[in-house]
Design an enzyme around this catalytic site. Structure first.
Site, PDB file in Angstrom:
ATOM      1  N   TYR A   1      70.544  44.510  -7.385  1.00  0.00           N
ATOM      2  CA  TYR A   1      69.398  43.757  -6.858  1.00  0.00           C
ATOM      3  C   TYR A   1      69.492  43.591  -5.349  1.00  0.00           C
ATOM      4  CZ  TYR A   1      66.857  42.982 -11.084  1.00  0.00           C
ATOM      5  OH  TYR A   1      66.071  43.202 -12.187  1.00  0.00           O
TER       6      TYR A   1
ATOM      7  N   GLN B   1      52.544  42.453 -11.123  1.00  0.00           N
ATOM      8  CA  GLN B   1      53.855  42.510 -11.799  1.00  0.00           C
ATOM      9  C   GLN B   1      54.951  42.726 -10.760  1.00  0.00           C
ATOM     10  OE1 GLN B   1      53.323  45.202 -15.578  1.00  0.00           O
ATOM     11  NE2 GLN B   1      51.639  45.621 -14.187  1.00  0.00           N
TER      12      GLN B   1
ATOM     13  N   HIS C   1      55.984  38.619 -12.907  1.00  0.00           N
ATOM     14  CA  HIS C   1      57.395  38.939 -13.152  1.00  0.00           C
ATOM     15  C   HIS C   1      58.327  38.331 -12.120  1.00  0.00           C
ATOM     16  CE1 HIS C   1      56.201  42.633 -15.840  1.00  0.00           C
ATOM     17  NE2 HIS C   1      56.096  41.471 -16.455  1.00  0.00           N
TER      18      HIS C   1
ATOM     19  N   CYS D   1      75.468  28.710  -6.896  1.00  0.00           N
ATOM     20  CA  CYS D   1      74.408  27.717  -6.740  1.00  0.00           C
ATOM     21  C   CYS D   1      74.921  26.573  -5.871  1.00  0.00           C
ATOM     22  CB  CYS D   1      73.999  27.199  -8.115  1.00  0.00           C
ATOM     23  SG  CYS D   1      72.868  25.794  -8.051  1.00  0.00           S
TER      24      CYS D   1
ATOM     25  N   THR E   1      49.905  50.736 -12.411  1.00  0.00           N
ATOM     26  CA  THR E   1      50.792  50.290 -13.489  1.00  0.00           C
ATOM     27  C   THR E   1      50.671  51.223 -14.682  1.00  0.00           C
ATOM     28  OG1 THR E   1      51.410  48.484 -15.004  1.00  0.00           O
ATOM     29  CG2 THR E   1      49.072  48.627 -14.378  1.00  0.00           C
ATOM     30  N   SER E   2      51.815  51.442 -15.363  1.00  0.00           N
ATOM     31  CA  SER E   2      51.801  52.292 -16.551  1.00  0.00           C
ATOM     32  C   SER E   2      51.269  51.528 -17.758  1.00  0.00           C
ATOM     33  CB  SER E   2      53.212  52.815 -16.840  1.00  0.00           C
ATOM     34  OG  SER E   2      54.092  51.723 -17.003  1.00  0.00           O
TER      35      SER E   2
ATOM     36  N   ASN F   1      45.027  55.332 -10.199  1.00  0.00           N
ATOM     37  CA  ASN F   1      46.362  55.827 -10.543  1.00  0.00           C
ATOM     38  C   ASN F   1      46.378  57.352 -10.339  1.00  0.00           C
ATOM     39  OD1 ASN F   1      48.820  56.540 -12.086  1.00  0.00           O
ATOM     40  ND2 ASN F   1      48.663  54.466 -12.921  1.00  0.00           N
TER      41      ASN F   1
HETATM   42  C1  BJW Z   1      50.768  54.947  -8.454  1.00  0.00           C
HETATM   43  C2  BJW Z   1      51.203  55.512  -7.284  1.00  0.00           C
HETATM   44  C3  BJW Z   1      50.420  55.282  -6.168  1.00  0.00           C
HETATM   45  C4  BJW Z   1      52.616  56.055  -8.740  1.00  0.00           C
HETATM   46  N1  BJW Z   1      49.328  54.530  -6.269  1.00  0.00           N
HETATM   47  N2  BJW Z   1      49.683  54.224  -8.537  1.00  0.00           N
HETATM   48  C5  BJW Z   1      55.008  44.087 -27.433  1.00  0.00           C
HETATM   49  C6  BJW Z   1      55.173  45.397 -27.795  1.00  0.00           C
HETATM   50  C7  BJW Z   1      56.348  46.102 -27.446  1.00  0.00           C
HETATM   51  C8  BJW Z   1      57.367  45.493 -26.727  1.00  0.00           C
HETATM   52  C9  BJW Z   1      57.197  44.176 -26.365  1.00  0.00           C
HETATM   53  C10 BJW Z   1      56.040  43.489 -26.718  1.00  0.00           C
HETATM   54  N3  BJW Z   1      56.134  42.234 -26.216  1.00  0.00           N
HETATM   55  C11 BJW Z   1      57.313  42.119 -25.554  1.00  0.00           C
HETATM   56  C12 BJW Z   1      57.981  43.278 -25.638  1.00  0.00           C
HETATM   57  C13 BJW Z   1      59.324  43.546 -25.040  1.00  0.00           C
HETATM   58  C14 BJW Z   1      59.299  43.899 -23.572  1.00  0.00           C
HETATM   59  C15 BJW Z   1      58.445  45.142 -23.406  1.00  0.00           C
HETATM   60  O1  BJW Z   1      57.290  45.109 -23.067  1.00  0.00           O
HETATM   61  N4  BJW Z   1      59.060  46.291 -23.640  1.00  0.00           N
HETATM   62  C16 BJW Z   1      58.352  47.571 -23.545  1.00  0.00           C
HETATM   63  C17 BJW Z   1      58.824  48.307 -22.278  1.00  0.00           C
HETATM   64  C18 BJW Z   1      58.641  48.370 -24.783  1.00  0.00           C
HETATM   65  N5  BJW Z   1      58.806  42.783 -22.781  1.00  0.00           N
HETATM   66  C19 BJW Z   1      59.606  41.822 -22.374  1.00  0.00           C
HETATM   67  O2  BJW Z   1      60.787  41.804 -22.652  1.00  0.00           O
HETATM   68  C20 BJW Z   1      58.981  40.711 -21.562  1.00  0.00           C
HETATM   69  N6  BJW Z   1      59.363  39.474 -22.103  1.00  0.00           N
HETATM   70  C21 BJW Z   1      58.928  39.023 -23.293  1.00  0.00           C
HETATM   71  O3  BJW Z   1      58.050  39.567 -23.898  1.00  0.00           O
HETATM   72  O4  BJW Z   1      59.547  37.874 -23.704  1.00  0.00           O
HETATM   73  C22 BJW Z   1      59.195  37.257 -24.929  1.00  0.00           C
HETATM   74  C23 BJW Z   1      59.622  35.828 -24.816  1.00  0.00           C
HETATM   75  C24 BJW Z   1      58.660  34.848 -24.867  1.00  0.00           C
HETATM   76  C25 BJW Z   1      59.061  33.522 -24.732  1.00  0.00           C
HETATM   77  C26 BJW Z   1      60.410  33.223 -24.543  1.00  0.00           C
HETATM   78  C27 BJW Z   1      61.348  34.207 -24.472  1.00  0.00           C
HETATM   79  C28 BJW Z   1      60.956  35.543 -24.602  1.00  0.00           C
HETATM   80  C29 BJW Z   1      59.523  40.703 -20.124  1.00  0.00           C
HETATM   81  C30 BJW Z   1      59.226  41.951 -19.379  1.00  0.00           C
HETATM   82  C31 BJW Z   1      59.932  41.916 -18.013  1.00  0.00           C
HETATM   83  C32 BJW Z   1      59.763  43.191 -17.228  1.00  0.00           C
HETATM   84  N7  BJW Z   1      60.659  43.183 -16.116  1.00  0.00           N
HETATM   85  C33 BJW Z   1      60.607  44.285 -15.158  1.00  0.00           C
HETATM   86  C34 BJW Z   1      61.732  44.081 -14.127  1.00  0.00           C
HETATM   87  C35 BJW Z   1      61.346  42.948 -13.134  1.00  0.00           C
HETATM   88  C36 BJW Z   1      62.432  42.658 -12.135  1.00  0.00           C
HETATM   89  C37 BJW Z   1      62.816  43.840 -11.296  1.00  0.00           C
HETATM   90  O5  BJW Z   1      62.002  44.336 -10.508  1.00  0.00           O
HETATM   91  O6  BJW Z   1      63.943  44.268 -11.438  1.00  0.00           O
HETATM   92  O7  BJW Z   1      59.315  44.327 -14.526  1.00  0.00           O
HETATM   93  S1  BJW Z   1      60.743  45.899 -15.937  1.00  0.00           S
HETATM   94  C38 BJW Z   1      59.581  46.681 -14.866  1.00  0.00           C
HETATM   95  O8  BJW Z   1      58.407  47.081 -15.633  1.00  0.00           O
HETATM   96  C39 BJW Z   1      59.107  45.603 -13.883  1.00  0.00           C
HETATM   97  C40 BJW Z   1      57.642  45.914 -13.777  1.00  0.00           C
HETATM   98  O9  BJW Z   1      56.920  44.784 -13.304  1.00  0.00           O
HETATM   99  C41 BJW Z   1      57.280  46.325 -15.184  1.00  0.00           C
HETATM  100  C42 BJW Z   1      56.026  47.140 -15.275  1.00  0.00           C
HETATM  101  O10 BJW Z   1      56.182  48.384 -14.638  1.00  0.00           O
HETATM  102  P1  BJW Z   1      54.987  48.995 -13.782  1.00  0.00           P
HETATM  103  O11 BJW Z   1      54.685  48.092 -12.651  1.00  0.00           O
HETATM  104  O12 BJW Z   1      53.855  49.342 -14.662  1.00  0.00           O
HETATM  105  O13 BJW Z   1      55.680  50.310 -13.169  1.00  0.00           O
HETATM  106  P2  BJW Z   1      55.832  51.760 -13.848  1.00  0.00           P
HETATM  107  O14 BJW Z   1      56.903  52.458 -13.126  1.00  0.00           O
HETATM  108  O15 BJW Z   1      55.951  51.663 -15.315  1.00  0.00           O
HETATM  109  O16 BJW Z   1      54.431  52.461 -13.544  1.00  0.00           O
HETATM  110  C43 BJW Z   1      54.079  52.820 -12.213  1.00  0.00           C
HETATM  111  C44 BJW Z   1      52.671  53.384 -12.243  1.00  0.00           C
HETATM  112  O17 BJW Z   1      52.262  53.627 -10.912  1.00  0.00           O
HETATM  113  C45 BJW Z   1      52.557  54.717 -12.992  1.00  0.00           C
HETATM  114  O18 BJW Z   1      51.413  54.677 -13.834  1.00  0.00           O
HETATM  115  C46 BJW Z   1      52.346  55.736 -11.857  1.00  0.00           C
HETATM  116  O19 BJW Z   1      51.549  56.852 -12.267  1.00  0.00           O
HETATM  117  C47 BJW Z   1      51.616  54.889 -10.860  1.00  0.00           C
HETATM  118  N8  BJW Z   1      51.713  55.334  -9.471  1.00  0.00           N
HETATM  119  N9  BJW Z   1      52.374  56.249  -7.563  1.00  0.00           N
HETATM  120  C48 BJW Z   1      49.000  54.052  -7.511  1.00  0.00           C
HETATM  121  N10 BJW Z   1      50.784  55.832  -4.974  1.00  0.00           N
END
Ligand code: BJW
Length: 261
Positions: free
Chosen positions: A77, A111, A129, A160, A201-202, A226
């Site tokens: 990080y 996000q 996030h 802390c 976002t994906s 996108n």
């Molecule tokens: C361009 C470009 C250009 C390129 N211009 N575009 C339901 C179904 C299945 C699974 C789950 C569900 N509900 C929950 C889950 C589990 C899980 C989940 O979703 N897993 C799936 C992956 C399978 N979710 C969780 O665990 C979440 N928590 C939860 O549900 O808790 C339940 C709970 C409730 C109450 C109490 C306790 C628990 C939490 C999710 C946390 C995600 N964290 C991260 C890391 C953040 C910190 C860090 O930065 O390190 O967040 S993971 C990562 O993915 C990050 C992002 O915000 C997130 C989304 O990714 P994003 O932004 O979409 O990026 P990419 O890379 O995926 O896509 C990029 C896009 O840009 C692409 O489309 C490119 O084509 C495009 N692009 N160049 C415009 N120039």
């Protein structure tokens, strides 16, 4: 619908999107990592360049990973935050910020944790996030620390200042709940917006990925910017294929033209 920036139908799609925005009193902009890619911050899931193509998220972005190996996760990080802190907003961020000056209500639901929307001038940003600018102790009893609060510590992770436990970033890891106020606000705004503009976002990480579906079901016009077609493309009314930093300034210029601004 437009497939490529040089597609003959592209201008029609751009004008359709611009017209919908120009007529809208309430706009929600939903962004992901792609919005910051042209600022030099890697996305997560793109093949080869995405972070998860090189690193295992289960070893880096879960509370268990941090408990297992705090120095390893902290150093990752620290590296990423260094990259993001040195980054500048790109033309896409500025175009989104400019929308606020053209339309009655524009809210950014992001996000991303990098703060680049705010630095570009967006004043109403919901961070689903978390943020790289805030830290808390691991059990969450003491929150709101900034970089300056542990700058004098050599130990990594730093401790802390209130209880001596390890600090961690206020970002949402897999398996953790999203900040409830942020999620509530995002869901409410999605259900009441007239246009949702999605950028970079994906749409695979839940519950954030449900935000466009809420807007769609509530009758909003959904626009997706996108370079690639993905799971969100089929949901949208207008797909503008291309990088945010290229498409968004053109889109906002077209909105201006529709408004006579
Ligand atoms: C361009 C470009 C250009 C390129 N211009 N575009 C339901 C179904 C299945 C699974 C789950 C569900 N509900 C929950 C889950 C589990 C899980 C989940 O979703 N897993 C799936 C992956 C399978 N979710 C969780 O665990 C979440 N928590 C939860 O549900 O808790 C339940 C709970 C409730 C109450 C109490 C306790 C628990 C939490 C999710 C946390 C995600 N964290 C991260 C890391 C953040 C910190 C860090 O930065 O390190 O967040 S993971 C990562 O993915 C990050 C992002 O915000 C997130 C989304 O990714 P994003 O932004 O979409 O990026 P990419 O890379 O995926 O896509 C990029 C896009 O840009 C692409 O489309 C490119 O084509 C495009 N692009 N160049 C415009 N120039």
């Amino acid at each position: 619908m437009s497939d490529r920036l040089d597609d003959p139908r592209r201008d029609e799609a751009l004008q359709t999107a611009a017209r919908a925005l120009a007529r809208s009193a309430r706009v929600a902009v939903f962004t992901g990592a792609g919005a910051s890619k042209e600022s030099g911050i890697p996305t997560f899931r793109e093949p080869e360049t995405g972070l998860w193509a090189r690193y295992d998220p289960m070893r880096l972005a879960t509370p268990e990973a941090y408990r297992d190996d705090p120095p390893f996760v902290w150093s990752w990080y620290e590296h990423r935050f260094g990259v993001a802190a040195a980054a500048q907003p790109n033309p896409g961020h500025y175009a989104i910020a400019e929308l606020e000056h053209l339309l009655p209500q524009v809210v950014v639901i992001t996000q991303n944790i990098d703060g680049l929307h705010q630095r570009a001038g967006s004043s109403h940003v919901i961070e689903l996030h978390g943020t790289m600018h805030s830290f808390r102790c691991i059990d969450g009893r003491h929150r709101g620390f900034g970089w300056d609060d542990f700058a004098d510590q050599d130990e990594k992770p730093p401790r802390c200042p209130a209880c001596g436990d390890y600090l961690r970033p206020e970002v949402v890891w897999f398996g953790e709940g999203l900040p409830p106020d942020a999620l509530d606000a995002a869901q409410r705004l999605s259900a009441s917006c007239e246009v949702m503009l999605i950028v970079g976002t994906s749409g695979v990480v839940y519950p954030a990925a449900a935000i466009p579906m809420i807007a769609r079901e509530a009758g909003a016009t959904v626009i997706d910017v996108n370079p690639e077609r993905d799971s969100l493309t089929r949901l949208c009314d207008v797909f503008l294929q291309g990088a945010g930093g290229e498409v968004l300034p053109e889109l906002i210029a077209a909105v201006r033209a529709h408004l006579g601004a």
